[in-house]
Design an enzyme around this catalytic site. Sequence first.
Site, PDB file in Angstrom:
ATOM      1  N   GLU A 132      -2.573  -0.856   8.693  1.00  0.00           N
ATOM      2  CA  GLU A 132      -1.364  -0.406   9.395  1.00  0.00           C
ATOM      3  C   GLU A 132      -1.387  -0.971  10.793  1.00  0.00           C
ATOM      4  OE1 GLU A 132      -0.387   3.784   9.753  1.00  0.00           O
ATOM      5  OE2 GLU A 132      -0.913   4.146   7.658  1.00  0.00           O
ATOM      6  N   ARG A 152       0.860  -1.188   0.000  1.00  0.00           N
ATOM      7  CA  ARG A 152       0.000   0.000   0.000  1.00  0.00           C
ATOM      8  C   ARG A 152       0.894   1.233   0.000  1.00  0.00           C
ATOM      9  NH1 ARG A 152      -3.032   3.674   3.704  1.00  0.00           N
ATOM     10  NH2 ARG A 152      -1.951   2.809   5.499  1.00  0.00           N
ATOM     11  N   HIS A 179      -2.809  10.573   1.488  1.00  0.00           N
ATOM     12  CA  HIS A 179      -2.193  10.310   2.790  1.00  0.00           C
ATOM     13  C   HIS A 179      -1.583  11.637   3.287  1.00  0.00           C
ATOM     14  CE1 HIS A 179      -0.373   6.878   5.377  1.00  0.00           C
ATOM     15  NE2 HIS A 179      -0.116   8.009   6.010  1.00  0.00           N
ATOM     16  N   TYR A 209      -3.027   1.069  16.406  1.00  0.00           N
ATOM     17  CA  TYR A 209      -1.790   1.124  17.193  1.00  0.00           C
ATOM     18  C   TYR A 209      -2.056   1.003  18.688  1.00  0.00           C
ATOM     19  CZ  TYR A 209       0.487   2.596  12.903  1.00  0.00           C
ATOM     20  OH  TYR A 209       0.963   2.623  11.613  1.00  0.00           O
ATOM     21  N   GLU A 236      -6.729   7.647   6.974  1.00  0.00           N
ATOM     22  CA  GLU A 236      -6.976   8.306   8.266  1.00  0.00           C
ATOM     23  C   GLU A 236      -7.457   9.750   8.134  1.00  0.00           C
ATOM     24  OE1 GLU A 236      -3.548   7.911  10.767  1.00  0.00           O
ATOM     25  OE2 GLU A 236      -3.667   5.739  10.831  1.00  0.00           O
ATOM     26  N   ASN A 278      -6.390   0.943  10.604  1.00  0.00           N
ATOM     27  CA  ASN A 278      -5.060   1.181  11.156  1.00  0.00           C
ATOM     28  C   ASN A 278      -5.196   1.154  12.667  1.00  0.00           C
ATOM     29  OD1 ASN A 278      -4.334   1.614   8.526  1.00  0.00           O
ATOM     30  ND2 ASN A 278      -3.833   3.775   8.754  1.00  0.00           N
TER      31      ASN A 278
HETATM   32  C1  FCB Z   1      -0.404   6.539  11.160  1.00  0.00           C
HETATM   33  C2  FCB Z   1      -0.087   7.140   9.810  1.00  0.00           C
HETATM   34  C3  FCB Z   1       1.235   6.701   9.238  1.00  0.00           C
HETATM   35  C4  FCB Z   1       2.301   6.602  10.292  1.00  0.00           C
HETATM   36  C5  FCB Z   1       1.824   5.808  11.483  1.00  0.00           C
HETATM   37  C6  FCB Z   1       2.860   5.642  12.568  1.00  0.00           C
HETATM   38  O1  FCB Z   1      -1.306   7.347  11.830  1.00  0.00           O
HETATM   39  O2  FCB Z   1      -1.081   6.796   8.878  1.00  0.00           O
HETATM   40  O3  FCB Z   1       1.585   7.577   8.198  1.00  0.00           O
HETATM   41  O4  FCB Z   1       2.759   7.845  10.629  1.00  0.00           O
HETATM   42  O5  FCB Z   1       0.682   6.408  12.017  1.00  0.00           O
END
Ligand code: FCB
Length: 470
Positions: A374, A101, A145, A316, A190, A314
């Site tokens: 992500e 991607r 992006h 985290y 995002e 995405n």
């Molecule tokens: C996300 C973004 C990506 C990167 C990661 C760590 O929010 O999409 O570009 O910065 O975080």
Amino acid sequence: MRRRDLLASMAAAGVGGGALTVTAGRAETVQFPAGFVWGTATSSYQVEGRGDRQADTIWDSFARAPGAIVDHSNGDIACDHYHRYADDLALMAKAGVKAYRFSISWARVLPTGSGGSDPRGLDFYSRLTDAALKAGIEPWVCLFHWDLPQALQDHGGWSDRLIADRYAEYASLMAKHLGDRVTRWVTFNEPNVHAIIGHGFGEHAPGLKSREAMFQALHHQNLAHGKGVQALRATGGDRFKLGTVLSLQPCRPADTAPASAAAAQLWDALWNRCVLDPPLLGRYPEALAEYTDDLVQDKDLAQIRQKLDFLGVNYYSPMYQKTDPAGLIGTGWGAVPEGMPRTAMDWPVDPQGLLDVLSDLRDHYGNPELYITENGACFAETVATDGRVDDAQRVAYLHDHIAVARRAIAEKVNLRGYFAWTIMDNFEWAKGYTAPFGLMHVDRATLARTPKASYDWFAKLAHSNTLPAA
Ligand code: FCB
């Protein structure tokens, strides 16, 4: 949930569920369904470098503002992926990666955002696409992006409703240019982060600190998504597989006060539901009507809610909220529970949060075809004298999250793939080059790529379709 508890609960739940779990001697093998997509992701401004791009993006401008980027760097060189893409693709292929991607730099192909295109930019994405296919890697093209052409920002950026039409023209141009070879299209990466962090908090480009601009950016990106999907379909019909990518984070109260529970719910409405509900359910969250009502015109929601083929998640970490009268919508960041592990970004590590997000999509959004587009971790490791980068913490993070992804499949989540963020250390927005997320280290002086232990680990996973030990 602590890592040990998580693994124990997964074992109890029989992750991999029956036939898919192979017990070989001592260790249990966690296997993924055949055809599960293993990929990696990058974005244009973070890796390409300027190359022969003539026009500025909002990130070029933002990076020039004193104090905007912690190490005073910018994306002029980045990873020079613009010139080194073939080598990078070879390294992805070697790792068993089957999907890449990447994003298009809008300003590289349309320097003023609309109108005349730059053949050098178009040609670059054509070569990148061909090289990916030649390497056996499916290109997943993301159209936005965060690196908006500065020329469009000068006309109001995402505050200007008409930008949605400019976006649709741009989507159509790319569909015509690459559509004979690309089937996977992502309209946005995002939009919530771009609106909230870039237009509300001012910590990302374009550096605005305005609640009004934040809601305009949310709605006009949603509208652009809808119009973009229609433009892409007009070119590629059902042959195109279309989706969007959202940053989804469980929003939890920072403490036991009832007001904190309400704050977490309100923040959830802004962070998650403002980008999920319009495209998937055709509405905005009720709780934010006072901010969205005036922006949303008659047919907007019908325009935004288009048939999608997949949704990208995405993930985290979770977020902790409390009330804050000075906050954008009366909420603010609360303390992360004591003892919770954190990455070098200070983001709390909680693989269970991924399951929360995926289960919510299964239960409340019709269980759409999902890809984790992500996931990854920032840890500041060093290259040892023998040239090795032993990023054990990243391996553990990936392992635990991918184990949860497998568990989600066992629990009937329609999850079809996983993209690691990211193939190589790159320009991490306001953190510049101080926050490495890569499976490969990139030497800032020579730009040499050095695969880390996490690269080898991920390669084992992608080649075998089976989760290796951490
Ligand atoms: C996300 C973004 C990506 C990167 C990661 C760590 O929010 O999409 O570009 O910065 O975080």
